[in-house]
Design a protein around this motif. Structure first.
Motif, PDB file in Angstrom:
ATOM      1  N   PRO A 264      23.558 -10.966 -17.040  1.00  0.00           N
ATOM      2  CA  PRO A 264      22.093 -11.063 -17.103  1.00  0.00           C
ATOM      3  C   PRO A 264      21.610 -12.353 -16.468  1.00  0.00           C
ATOM      4  CG  PRO A 264      23.059 -11.628 -19.211  1.00  0.00           C
ATOM      5  CD  PRO A 264      24.191 -11.145 -18.346  1.00  0.00           C
ATOM      6  N   PRO A 303      18.234  -7.362 -16.813  1.00  0.00           N
ATOM      7  CA  PRO A 303      17.812  -8.027 -18.057  1.00  0.00           C
ATOM      8  C   PRO A 303      17.717  -9.537 -17.886  1.00  0.00           C
ATOM      9  CG  PRO A 303      20.079  -7.261 -18.232  1.00  0.00           C
ATOM     10  CD  PRO A 303      19.535  -6.696 -16.951  1.00  0.00           C
ATOM     11  N   ARG A 327      12.724  -6.548 -19.148  1.00  0.00           N
ATOM     12  CA  ARG A 327      13.714  -6.315 -20.211  1.00  0.00           C
ATOM     13  C   ARG A 327      14.272  -7.676 -20.611  1.00  0.00           C
ATOM     14  NH1 ARG A 327      18.350  -3.262 -18.603  1.00  0.00           N
ATOM     15  NH2 ARG A 327      17.892  -3.823 -16.446  1.00  0.00           N
ATOM     16  N   TYR A 329      15.212 -10.843 -23.453  1.00  0.00           N
ATOM     17  CA  TYR A 329      15.779 -11.108 -24.771  1.00  0.00           C
ATOM     18  C   TYR A 329      15.798 -12.621 -25.005  1.00  0.00           C
ATOM     19  CZ  TYR A 329      17.418  -6.297 -24.331  1.00  0.00           C
ATOM     20  OH  TYR A 329      17.470  -4.937 -24.153  1.00  0.00           O
TER      21      TYR A 329
END
Length: 357
Positions: A264, A303, A327, A329
């Motif tokens: 990522p 991501p 996306r 996190y």
């Protein structure tokens, strides 16, 4: 020979144009992903300006000492605790006196409330059983500050972003209720990490040249409440191994993912000085205040993992990126859970708590 020269010239001309177009594309970087909330391009630009504005106001965070002083002085303030009702660290096991419980996945309904009403809703306990609780929804105040809190500041930092964009005077409780009282503390002890052991840090500067911050108005207005409400239901879904509610990734899972063939994108939101002293290898340094002006650095097809020292700035950034369709996190509990050298969370105070509904 003349034809050959013309052909050669055309070849280099076409090739040169292609090279220029390729360079312009690379210089422009990536565009934004498709927007899941129906934001137009000007509205997306408005949302992206949140970073620069928030950075000028200490990221709209208040400390537990400031909140305690507000309460002691009887200053009007609405406190919303977005933790789950049950479980060892749930709202009913202990919370700040006066805080109301609206679990994170139901904050979207709270955004849309135009009258006071109560709903009976199911919640899963730590043991995996289902219990029923009554949650009261009510219109949010326009003229008094709203302080949102959770365990460590993740949901308690994402929520004020949406409230701010809707025009409310909202703040996140820095480092969550964990610093209010030792009984609520979820942070690793000094000298330990959430990963169970230290994960490596790299040193050195980030080679990325950054654009200036995008500044200007960032409020969408209260009419957008129904459009943004699904944000909270979308975060309440099953997560793959290594990921957790709400849109977080555990340190060990991120460390393993960085060694995979398609790692990522890791964005470190701290200052260049903090980044240079120690960061996750392979991460790119884009300070929080500059992120809105450098979204072209993020590949919308892959991501994104956001990193800050604890997780406060990363949680706010995650809310904005999710609104824009990325996306994204948050590294759970930030670098404080990655390596003990970054575990700079202060000791909890001993302010009073209450148990029960």
């Amino acid at each position: 020979m003349k034809r050959l020269s013309v052909a050669t010239a055309l070849f280099f001309l076409v090739g040169g144009v292609a090279a220029v177009l390729w360079w312009l594309t690379r210089s422009a970087g990536y565009g934004l992903p498709p927007n899941p909330y129906g934001l137009t391009a000007p509205q997306e630009a408005r949302v992206a300006r949140y970073f620069a504005d928030a950075a000028h106001h200490q990221n709209y965070q208040i400390s537990v000492t400031t909140l305690h002083a507000w309460l002691k002085d009887k200053r009007p303030v609405l406190m919303i605790d977005v933790r789950q009702p049950y479980g060892q660290m749930g709202y009913q096991s202990g919370h700040i006196p006066g805080a109301v419980n609206i679990p994170l996945q139901w904050m979207g309904e709270e955004l849309e409330a135009t009258r006071r009403y109560t709903r009976t809703l199911p919640f899963v306990t730590d043991a995996g059983t289902t219990r029923i609780d009554r949650i009261t929804f009510f219109p949010l105040p326009r003229r008094e500050p709203i302080v949102v809190m959770c365990y460590d500041g993740n949901g308690g930092e994402m929520t004020p972003v949406l409230l701010r964009l809707l025009g409310y005077s909202a703040y996140g409780l820095k480092d969550g209720v964990a610093l209010w009282n030792p009984a609520l503390n979820v942070w690793p002890a000094p000298g330990t990490t959430g990963a169970g052991g230290d994960l490596p840090l790299a040193t050195g500067t980030s080679p990325v040249a950054l654009r200036p911050a995008a500044t200007g108005p960032d409020v969408l207005g209260p009419a957008w409440a129904s459009r943004l409400a699904p944000f909270f239901t979308r975060l309440n879904h099953p997560y793959p191994a290594g990921y957790a509610f709400p849109w977080t990734i555990l340190p060990g899972a991120l460390y393993a993912a960085l060694a995979a063939p398609h790692p990522p994108q890791v964005i470190d939101l701290r200052s260049p000085q903090s980044f240079q002293a120690g960061h996750i290898a392979g991460s790119v340094n884009i300070p929080f205040a500059l992120l809105g002006g450098n979204l072209n650095r993020l590949n919308p097809q892959e991501p994104v993992v956001l990193v800050s020292q604890s997780l406060q700035s990363a949680a706010q950034a995650n809310a904005v990126l999710r609104l824009l369709g990325y996306r994204s996190y948050v590294l759970k509990q930030g670098l404080a859970s990655w390596n003990h050298l970054e575990n700079q969370i202060p000791s909890p105070h001993r302010y009073p708590i209450v148990e029960g509904p």
